[in-house]
Design an enzyme around this catalytic site. Structure first.
Site, PDB file in Angstrom:
ATOM      1  N   HIS A   1       3.608  -2.285   3.160  1.00  0.00           N
ATOM      2  CA  HIS A   1       3.691  -0.952   2.569  1.00  0.00           C
ATOM      3  C   HIS A   1       5.076  -0.805   1.926  1.00  0.00           C
ATOM      4  CE1 HIS A   1       0.597  -0.704   5.663  1.00  0.00           C
ATOM      5  NE2 HIS A   1       0.085   0.327   5.011  1.00  0.00           N
TER       6      HIS A   1
ATOM      7  N   HIS B   1      -5.983   3.020  -4.140  1.00  0.00           N
ATOM      8  CA  HIS B   1      -5.960   3.208  -2.684  1.00  0.00           C
ATOM      9  C   HIS B   1      -6.363   4.635  -2.318  1.00  0.00           C
ATOM     10  CE1 HIS B   1      -5.131   1.895   1.315  1.00  0.00           C
ATOM     11  NE2 HIS B   1      -3.994   2.552   1.489  1.00  0.00           N
TER      12      HIS B   1
ATOM     13  N   ASP C   1       0.816  -1.217   0.000  1.00  0.00           N
ATOM     14  CA  ASP C   1       0.000   0.000   0.000  1.00  0.00           C
ATOM     15  C   ASP C   1       0.850   1.267   0.000  1.00  0.00           C
ATOM     16  OD1 ASP C   1      -2.082  -1.783   0.267  1.00  0.00           O
ATOM     17  OD2 ASP C   1      -2.928  -0.859   2.065  1.00  0.00           O
ATOM     18  N   ASP C   2       0.198   2.355  -0.392  1.00  0.00           N
ATOM     19  CA  ASP C   2       0.643   3.744  -0.171  1.00  0.00           C
ATOM     20  C   ASP C   2       1.721   4.238  -1.125  1.00  0.00           C
ATOM     21  OD1 ASP C   2      -1.138   3.652   1.887  1.00  0.00           O
ATOM     22  OD2 ASP C   2       0.310   3.931   3.500  1.00  0.00           O
TER      23      ASP C   2
ATOM     24  N   TYR D   1      -7.135   2.534   5.688  1.00  0.00           N
ATOM     25  CA  TYR D   1      -7.407   2.072   7.054  1.00  0.00           C
ATOM     26  C   TYR D   1      -8.383   0.881   7.090  1.00  0.00           C
ATOM     27  CZ  TYR D   1      -5.777   6.878   7.555  1.00  0.00           C
ATOM     28  OH  TYR D   1      -5.067   8.055   7.428  1.00  0.00           O
TER      29      TYR D   1
ATOM     30  N   HIS E   1      -5.319   9.243   0.696  1.00  0.00           N
ATOM     31  CA  HIS E   1      -5.434   8.430   1.901  1.00  0.00           C
ATOM     32  C   HIS E   1      -6.324   8.999   3.003  1.00  0.00           C
ATOM     33  CE1 HIS E   1      -4.141   5.407   4.899  1.00  0.00           C
ATOM     34  NE2 HIS E   1      -3.622   4.744   3.872  1.00  0.00           N
TER      35      HIS E   1
END
Length: 272
Positions: free
Chosen positions: A229, A136, A85-86, A177, A140
Site C-alpha cells: 500500500h 480499486h 493499493d489505496d 479486501y 473501498h
C-alpha cells in the site's frame, strides 16, 4: 505598394512555415494545444483526444503519453509484479521516485476518491513512467453484498475519474479486501475489468514496520504478485530496501499485465 505588400506577406508565410518545420524536427514545442508521440512526431489522434478532453473540462492541457509496450518473457526471466493499493496519497511520489531509481515498473490499484487536485499529478506520472493503473473501487467497501447498481457505481466512478485525469481506460481491478463473488465477477466482466488478487501479502497494512515489510517482500518468488500500500509511510520507507534485495536476486519488475499476459474480463487471477 500592393507588390510590396504581397512580397512581405509571402516572406512572413515562408518564415512561419520554416519555423513550424523546424519545430517538428526538434521535438514538441511548449504550446499546450500540440500533441506529439514519444518520438517527438506529431500525432493527430492524440491531439484529437486531448482537444476533446479540454472541451469537457478535464484537468491539464495534455494527457500523459505512456512509453511503448515492452517484450518480456516471464518464462525466461525472474519476474515479479509489485502492486500498490489505496492511493494515490502523500507518499506516492516517493514510491515513484524509488521505482524510477531501480527502473522498476509496478501496478497501482487506486481508489477513485483519492484522485484529487493534489494527487492527479501522481496518476499522470504513473502513466508516463510506464506503470499500470488499476481500479480499486471508489471508497473501498466490500463489494460482496452491494446491490448491482451500487457495485457498478463504485467501479464506474473510478473508471471515469482516472480517464479524465490521465486519459487511460483501466483494464484491471482489485476487489477491496480480496472479497469477490459471482456478482462482482458479473459486474467486472461488464465493465471490461479483470480481477487481480495476489500471491504475497506483505501485511504492511497491519504491521507498520519498514524492516518487516522489506523482509517479507524479499521472500517473493518468480511469478508472484506482491501486495503493498503506497499510503503507509513505513511501506514507502521499506521500498528502497526491498528493491535492493530483489535486485540482488536478479528479479525483473513487471506490471500485472506483463506478468500474466492475456486477461479475461471478470476472471480472478492469483489467489493468495
Amino acid at each position: 505598394m500592393r507588390v510590396g505588400s504581397l512580397l512581405l506577406s509571402s516572406l512572413l508565410l515562408l518564415t512561419a512555415c520554416g519555423q513550424a518545420r523546424s519545430s517538428a524536427v526538434q521535438g514538441p514545442p511548449e504550446a499546450p494545444g500540440k500533441a506529439y508521440d514519444v518520438a517527438g512526431r506529431f500525432d493527430a489522434q492524440v491531439l484529437g483526444s486531448r482537444l476533446v478532453a479540454r472541451q469537457r473540462g478535464w484537468p491539464g492541457p495534455r494527457m500523459p503519453v505512456a512509453p511503448p509496450p515492452r517484450k518480456i518473457d516471464c518464462k525466461q526471466l525472474k519476474c515479479v509484479a509489485l502492486t500498490f493499493d489505496d492511493g494515490p496519497g502523500d507518499g506516492t511520489g516517493a514510491v515513484l521516485d524509488a521505482l524510477a531509481a531501480h527502473r522498476a515498473r509496478a501496478t497501482f490499484f487506486m481508489l477513485g476518491q483519492m484522485v484529487t487536485d493534489e494527487t492527479r499529478g501522481f496518476v499522470r506520472r504513473m502513466v508516463s513512467e510506464g506503470h499500470e493503473l488499476g481500479n480499486h473501487s471508489w471508497d473501498h467497501p466490500s463489494l460482496v453484498g452491494l446491490s448491482q447498481e451500487a457495485l457498478r457505481r463504485e467501479l464506474q466512478r473510478t473508471q471515469d475519474v482516472v480517464r479524465q485525469v490521465a486519459g487511460v481506460k483501466m483494464r484491471l481491478m482489485r476487489p477491496p479486501y480480496g472479497s469477490t463473488d459471482k456478482g462482482v465477477e458479473d459486474a467486472t466482466r461488464e465493465e471490461g475489468l479483470s480481477q487481480i488478487l495476489w500471491d504475497l501479502d506483505t501485511l504492511d497494512w497491519r504491521d507498520r514496520n519498514a524492516a518487516l515489510v522489506a523482509k517479507r517482500s524479499g521472500e517473493a518468488k518468480p511469478g508472484d504478485i506482491v501486495l503493498m500500500h503506497d499510503i503507509h509511510p513505513t511501506t514507502v520507507e521499506a521500498l528502497p530496501r526491498l528493491l535492493d534485495e530483489l535486485d540482488r536476486k536478479h528479479f525483473t519488475y513487471v506490471t500485472v499485465s506483463e506478468l500474466i499476459g492475456s486477461l479475461t474480463p471478470g476472471k480472478a487471477y492469483h489467489k493468495e
